[in-house]
Enzyme design. Structure first.
Site, mmCIF file in Angstrom:
data_model
loop_
_atom_site.group_PDB
_atom_site.id
_atom_site.type_symbol
_atom_site.label_atom_id
_atom_site.label_comp_id
_atom_site.label_asym_id
_atom_site.label_seq_id
_atom_site.Cartn_x
_atom_site.Cartn_y
_atom_site.Cartn_z
ATOM 1 N N TYR A 87 6.358 15.200 -2.805
ATOM 2 C CA TYR A 87 6.731 14.687 -1.489
ATOM 3 C C TYR A 87 6.784 15.825 -0.470
ATOM 4 O O TYR A 87 6.177 15.765 0.605
ATOM 5 C CB TYR A 87 8.096 13.975 -1.556
ATOM 6 C CG TYR A 87 8.682 13.727 -0.189
ATOM 7 C CD1 TYR A 87 8.145 12.750 0.651
ATOM 8 C CD2 TYR A 87 9.750 14.492 0.300
ATOM 9 C CE1 TYR A 87 8.659 12.542 1.923
ATOM 10 C CE2 TYR A 87 10.264 14.289 1.566
ATOM 11 C CZ TYR A 87 9.718 13.314 2.377
ATOM 12 O OH TYR A 87 10.213 13.114 3.633
ATOM 13 N N LYS A 143 4.287 16.793 2.956
ATOM 14 C CA LYS A 143 4.694 17.045 4.345
ATOM 15 C C LYS A 143 4.134 18.386 4.828
ATOM 16 O O LYS A 143 3.644 18.508 5.955
ATOM 17 C CB LYS A 143 6.224 17.036 4.467
ATOM 18 C CG LYS A 143 6.861 15.677 4.256
ATOM 19 C CD LYS A 143 6.532 14.724 5.395
ATOM 20 C CE LYS A 143 7.061 13.332 5.160
ATOM 21 N NZ LYS A 143 6.591 12.338 6.130
ATOM 22 N N SER A 178 9.804 17.299 7.768
ATOM 23 C CA SER A 178 11.093 17.374 7.091
ATOM 24 C C SER A 178 11.501 18.827 6.918
ATOM 25 O O SER A 178 10.653 19.711 6.746
ATOM 26 C CB SER A 178 10.956 16.711 5.718
ATOM 27 O OG SER A 178 12.046 17.044 4.903
HETATM 28 P P1 NAD Z 1 11.406 4.216 5.234
HETATM 29 O O1 NAD Z 1 10.840 4.069 3.871
HETATM 30 O O2 NAD Z 1 12.594 3.409 5.592
HETATM 31 O O3 NAD Z 1 10.276 3.953 6.325
HETATM 32 C C1 NAD Z 1 8.911 4.197 6.082
HETATM 33 C C2 NAD Z 1 8.153 2.949 6.493
HETATM 34 O O4 NAD Z 1 6.755 3.151 6.302
HETATM 35 C C3 NAD Z 1 8.550 1.717 5.676
HETATM 36 O O5 NAD Z 1 8.795 0.648 6.564
HETATM 37 C C4 NAD Z 1 7.320 1.445 4.803
HETATM 38 O O6 NAD Z 1 7.177 0.068 4.517
HETATM 39 C C5 NAD Z 1 6.199 1.996 5.668
HETATM 40 N N1 NAD Z 1 5.030 2.465 4.940
HETATM 41 C C6 NAD Z 1 4.977 3.292 3.865
HETATM 42 N N2 NAD Z 1 3.705 3.534 3.514
HETATM 43 C C7 NAD Z 1 2.927 2.856 4.398
HETATM 44 C C8 NAD Z 1 1.530 2.717 4.568
HETATM 45 N N3 NAD Z 1 0.660 3.322 3.736
HETATM 46 N N4 NAD Z 1 1.070 1.960 5.585
HETATM 47 C C9 NAD Z 1 1.934 1.332 6.418
HETATM 48 N N5 NAD Z 1 3.262 1.416 6.305
HETATM 49 C C10 NAD Z 1 3.769 2.173 5.298
HETATM 50 O O7 NAD Z 1 11.705 5.794 5.448
HETATM 51 P P2 NAD Z 1 12.451 6.536 6.624
HETATM 52 O O8 NAD Z 1 13.676 7.168 6.079
HETATM 53 O O9 NAD Z 1 12.537 5.668 7.824
HETATM 54 O O10 NAD Z 1 11.421 7.726 6.870
HETATM 55 C C11 NAD Z 1 10.432 7.673 7.896
HETATM 56 C C12 NAD Z 1 9.604 8.942 7.843
HETATM 57 O O11 NAD Z 1 10.465 10.074 7.990
HETATM 58 C C13 NAD Z 1 8.847 9.153 6.531
HETATM 59 O O12 NAD Z 1 7.598 9.715 6.802
HETATM 60 C C14 NAD Z 1 9.734 10.135 5.795
HETATM 61 O O13 NAD Z 1 8.998 10.910 4.881
HETATM 62 C C15 NAD Z 1 10.261 10.995 6.937
HETATM 63 N N6 NAD Z 1 11.527 11.670 6.617
HETATM 64 C C16 NAD Z 1 12.603 10.944 6.188
HETATM 65 C C17 NAD Z 1 13.778 11.610 5.850
HETATM 66 C C18 NAD Z 1 14.968 10.841 5.324
HETATM 67 O O14 NAD Z 1 15.851 11.462 4.711
HETATM 68 N N7 NAD Z 1 15.074 9.536 5.556
HETATM 69 C C19 NAD Z 1 13.876 13.003 5.977
HETATM 70 C C20 NAD Z 1 12.771 13.709 6.444
HETATM 71 C C21 NAD Z 1 11.591 13.026 6.764
HETATM 72 N N1 UFG Z 2 24.160 14.606 -3.667
HETATM 73 C C1 UFG Z 2 25.169 14.360 -4.580
HETATM 74 N N2 UFG Z 2 25.191 13.148 -5.191
HETATM 75 C C2 UFG Z 2 24.270 12.173 -4.951
HETATM 76 C C3 UFG Z 2 23.256 12.441 -4.012
HETATM 77 C C4 UFG Z 2 23.218 13.671 -3.403
HETATM 78 O O1 UFG Z 2 26.017 15.216 -4.833
HETATM 79 O O2 UFG Z 2 24.349 11.091 -5.557
HETATM 80 C C5 UFG Z 2 24.164 15.898 -2.965
HETATM 81 C C6 UFG Z 2 22.912 16.729 -3.197
HETATM 82 O O3 UFG Z 2 23.017 17.508 -4.374
HETATM 83 C C7 UFG Z 2 22.863 17.560 -1.911
HETATM 84 C C8 UFG Z 2 23.446 16.598 -0.846
HETATM 85 O O4 UFG Z 2 24.205 15.636 -1.590
HETATM 86 O O5 UFG Z 2 23.711 18.669 -2.018
HETATM 87 C C9 UFG Z 2 22.373 15.873 -0.037
HETATM 88 O O6 UFG Z 2 21.476 15.236 -0.922
HETATM 89 P P1 UFG Z 2 20.426 14.133 -0.416
HETATM 90 O O7 UFG Z 2 19.675 13.645 -1.606
HETATM 91 O O8 UFG Z 2 21.126 13.111 0.429
HETATM 92 O O9 UFG Z 2 19.488 14.951 0.581
HETATM 93 P P2 UFG Z 2 18.575 16.232 0.329
HETATM 94 O O10 UFG Z 2 19.098 17.307 1.228
HETATM 95 O O11 UFG Z 2 18.425 16.533 -1.091
HETATM 96 O O12 UFG Z 2 17.159 15.719 0.849
HETATM 97 C C10 UFG Z 2 17.003 14.940 2.040
HETATM 98 C C11 UFG Z 2 15.826 13.997 1.860
HETATM 99 C C12 UFG Z 2 14.556 14.780 1.770
HETATM 100 C C13 UFG Z 2 14.441 15.698 2.963
HETATM 101 C C14 UFG Z 2 15.660 16.584 3.049
HETATM 102 C C15 UFG Z 2 15.622 17.492 4.246
HETATM 103 O O13 UFG Z 2 15.980 13.220 0.687
HETATM 104 O O14 UFG Z 2 13.470 13.899 1.797
HETATM 105 O O15 UFG Z 2 16.828 15.777 3.132
HETATM 106 O O16 UFG Z 2 15.453 16.762 5.382
HETATM 107 F F1 UFG Z 2 13.351 16.456 2.818
#
Ligand code: NAD
Ligand code: UFG
Length: 342
Positions: free
Chosen positions: A149, A153, A124
């Site tokens: 979190y 990572k 991330s």
């Molecule tokens: P998500 O929660 O939709 O998907 C994660 C999946 O992993 C889920 O289906 C959950 O049931 C499964 N899971 C969790 N723990 C598990 C375990 N111990 N064993 C088996 N399955 C398990 O999340 P996502 O948004 O699809 O994110 C996927 C990956 O990308 C994650 O590692 C997350 O940290 C990373 N990531 C997401 C974002 C974001 O904003 N969505 C940003 C950066 C990184």
């Molecule tokens: N925001 C609002 N109102 C809300 C939610 C968010 O104003 O209800 C704003 C936040 O302050 C920020 C922007 O919208 O300025 C984006 O916020 P998000 O929560 O959607 O995303 P972040 O950038 O905070 O974080 C996300 C994921 C993290 C990841 C990061 C970088 O949640 O897990 O992107 O990839 F690490």
């Protein structure tokens, strides 16, 4: 040969499973469904005409992994499984280190014993902490993530780099995602967060569909175009395609490889709200609110390295991100019928 996708029933995972199946790859999903619904994979099967294998199990469960590697010819692993809610990670740090760090260790141990050394890991942009400059390139020094979190990572990145240094058979991609949004263009699969969404776009779309009354805009005094926070939002299908490109690259390159997956363009919170209004044809009520603790002002990617090395760039623009999110949200106002919250 089969590709193992952990967390493949989740938001990014299900879109990635769909793209791998569409290119003819065989896919096996391991997911404990703690944050997802198996319906996502049923819909992927109906969209692609191909059914991924599915094992309901935990990535921390070594016996499950060993059985899986014995029963299937696994060529590589795309590892999404983990927990991702920043606030929850502050309240439940052990759970985050257990799932995200210990889970990855168990997976890597099982992979090594099975002779599988190709791994794509979901990292991330949070590992950059407060960036020294924007756009952020991969050489930007890692910062101090402000929550468990983010630290999980960063820890896994270090562990995987040490692993690749220790044994030249490993080929590992660390993909640093910026802000994934959007949904498959069919409107059949998308993001289905539990409870009140933490992230901006699911919050906006739930306001649009009437599940929530208004958006709180966290901070209006940042040094940005309109005072609200700026992020690099990337369409989840573009993000999924980045995994295909990374896995291909690993076939010919061992060691650890880091790529930002972003678009290279930042949008403010107010720009996002107005773009969503244009897509859905409704007014999104919002109020300006104090800054959210731990947030940075602005963050967007320098995405050149992925373009040069992987031949991958994000293709889908903001209007498409919004249109696809709205198609998913309006067609599935309460998400998947069998999601764990229902
Ligand atoms: P998500 O929660 O939709 O998907 C994660 C999946 O992993 C889920 O289906 C959950 O049931 C499964 N899971 C969790 N723990 C598990 C375990 N111990 N064993 C088996 N399955 C398990 O999340 P996502 O948004 O699809 O994110 C996927 C990956 O990308 C994650 O590692 C997350 O940290 C990373 N990531 C997401 C974002 C974001 O904003 N969505 C940003 C950066 C990184
Ligand atoms: N925001 C609002 N109102 C809300 C939610 C968010 O104003 O209800 C704003 C936040 O302050 C920020 C922007 O919208 O300025 C984006 O916020 P998000 O929560 O959607 O995303 P972040 O950038 O905070 O974080 C996300 C994921 C993290 C990841 C990061 C970088 O949640 O897990 O992107 O990839 F690490």
């Amino acid at each position: 040969m089969t590709l193992l996708i952990t967390g493949g029933a989740g938001y990014i995972g299900s879109h990635t499973v769909l793209e791998f199946l569409s290119t003819g790859r065989d896919v096996l999903v391991l997911d404990n469904l703690c944050n997802s619904a198996q319906e996502s994979l049923a819909r992927v099967a109906s969209l692609t005409g191909r059914t991924p294998g599915f094992i309901q199990g935990d990535v921390r469960d070594r016996a499950t992994l060993d059985a899986l590697f014995t029963q299937h010819q696994i060529e590589g692993v795309v590892h999404f499984a983990g927990l991702k809610a920043v606030g929850e990670s502050v309240r439940q740090p052990l759970s985050y280190y257990d799932n995200n760090v210990a889970g990855t260790l168990t997976l890597c141990q099982a992979m090594a014993d099975a002779g599988v050394f190709r791994l794509v890991f979901s990292s991330s942009a949070t590992v950059y902490g407060t960036p020294a400059h924007v756009p952020i390139d991969e050489n930007c020094p890692l910062g101090q993530p402000t929550n468990p979190y983010g630290r999980s990572k960063a820890m896994v990145e270090h562990i995987l780099q040490d692993l690749a240094t220790s044994d030249p058979r490993w080929a590992i991609a660390l993909l640093r995602y910026f802000n994934p949004v959007g949904a498959h263009a069919s409107g059949q699969i998308g993001e289905d967060p539990h409870g009140i969404p933490n992230n901006l776009l699911p919050y906006i779309s739930q306001v649009a569909v009437g599940r929530l009354p208004q958006v709180s805009v966290f901070g209006s005094d940042y040094p940005t175009v309109d005072g609200t926070g700026v992020r690099d939002y990337i369409h989840v299908v573009d993000l999924a395609l980045g995994h295909l490109a990374a896995l291909d690259y690993l076939q010919a390159h061992s060691g650890t490889h880091i790529w930002n997956l972003g678009t290279g363009t930042g949008y403010s919170v107010l720009q996002m709200i107005h773009a969503f209004e244009a897509a859905c044809g409704r007014t999104i009520p919002y109020q300006l609110a104090p800054r959210r603790p731990g947030d940075i002002a602005a963050c967007w990617a320098d995405a050149q390295k992925a373009a040069q090395e992987l031949g991958w760039t994000a293709q889908r623009d903001l209007a498409q991100m919004m249109a696809d999110t709205w198609r998913w949200q309006s067609g599935n106002p309460n998400g998947y019928p069998d999601s764990p919250t229902k």
